[in-house]
Design a protein around this motif. Structure first.
Motif: not given
Ligand code: UTP
Length: 291
Positions: A151, A153, A177, A185, A187, A239-240, A242-245
């Motif tokens: 991802y 991430a 996802l 994901r 948030s 996580c706000k 850049s993408p984080m899983v």
């Protein structure tokens, strides 16, 4: 995104395992026939990590001694025909490129990670908590690395915990996802929430893949829960941005920093050991019969 580096924060005071940890780092307590931290280093190596930074403090030099050669001991073992023992002693010093940095004040996990800034540079890196060990078919760090690479991430390891347990962890706000059962994901998150504050029962458990963006964030993160600089507070900002899983990893996690977790891990790892396992099984059965 190739993850080659890992950071193992191991500078905590270990106050839940006193008096044993007054002089022995909790990461050095023996788990069957190896110290706890060796399991963590082995997991990192099995996940493709080449360089490992251990964050230590002035009371933990037993760790760097352990991962060094001991020529005198090896020579004696070889002379006495103890080849297996000599090999085990040598192997523990040849596991990986291990580096050390000290956290000069115990200011929290976030502060310990921040000490890795120069070692990490601009690369993504894994974090493995020094007292959390995992029993898994596929190394848990590798499960996170694969998800992070898929991802592009950051990734945090997670599992569902009971209602009464979530207040001891960080609670994740997650969204599904497409086509994924175990990857979500992220948030938002919060550290040690009350039942009203929690986002979910998905707790962050001991493993992370992060980008170097975390360092600038940690530098500006004020002390949070318990007056310490919390990694979770930094991750919440990350996580706000850049993408984080979150990866609901397969395997079992043991917190060896408390007595119950330490005993559970000792028994489970001993039971799976080819040499001692069958003996321990019989011993436990005999004990249970006597109750
Ligand atoms: P823990 O809260 O599990 O360990 O920290 P601790 O600080 O030793 O706690 P007590 O005293 O047993 O309750 C999680 C991880 O963060 C590291 C610890 O070594 C552990 O791997 N840590 C924590 C640091 O490296 N530095 C710190 O200032 C705090």
């Amino acid at each position: 995104m190739k993850v080659r580096k890992a950071v193992i924060p191991a500078a905590g005071l270990g106050t839940r395992m006193l008096p044993a940890t007054k002089t022995i780092p909790k990461e050095m307590l023996p788990m069957v026939d190896k110290p706890v931290i060796q399991y963590i280093i082995e997991e990192a190596v099995a996940s493709g990590i080449e360089d490992i930074l251990v964050v230590t403090n002035r009371a933990k030099s037993a760790m760097d001694d352990y991962f060094d050669y001991h020529p005198e001991l090896e020579e004696r073992l070889l002379k006495n025909g103890k080849f297996k023992e000599a090999e085990a002693v040598r192997m523990s010093a040849d596991l990986a490129n291990i580096f050390y940095v000290r956290q000069k004040e115990t200011k929290g996990l976030g502060h310990a990670i921040w000490r890795a800034k120069r070692f990490v540079g601009d690369e993504p890196f894994a974090v493995l908590l020094g007292d959390d060990i995992m029993m898994a078919n596929k190394p848990v760090t590798k499960q996170l690395v694969d998800a992070a690479e898929k991802y592009g991430a950051c990734a945090v390891g997670t599992q569902l915990v009971a209602d009464e347990a979530i207040s001891r962890y960080s609670s994740l706000k997650i969204q599904p996802l497409p086509h994924e059962d175990r990857i979500f994901r992220v948030s938002d998150m919060n550290e040690k929430p009350t039942p009203e504050e929690k986002f979910s029962n998905y707790a962050i458990l001991g493993r992370y893949v992060l980008t170097s963006g975390i360092f600038d964030i940690l530098e500006h993160t004020p002390p949070g829960y318990g007056g310490e600089i919390q990694l979770t507070d930094g991750l919440r900002t990350l996580c706000k941005q850049s993408p984080m899983v979150a990866v609901d990893f397969e395997g079992r996690r043991y917190d060896t920093g408390n007595l119950k977790g330490f005993l559970e891990a000792t028994i489970d790892f001993a039971l799976t050991d080819g040499e001692i396992g069958p003996w321990l099984r019989d011993f436990i059965i005999d004990k249970a019969k006597g109750l």
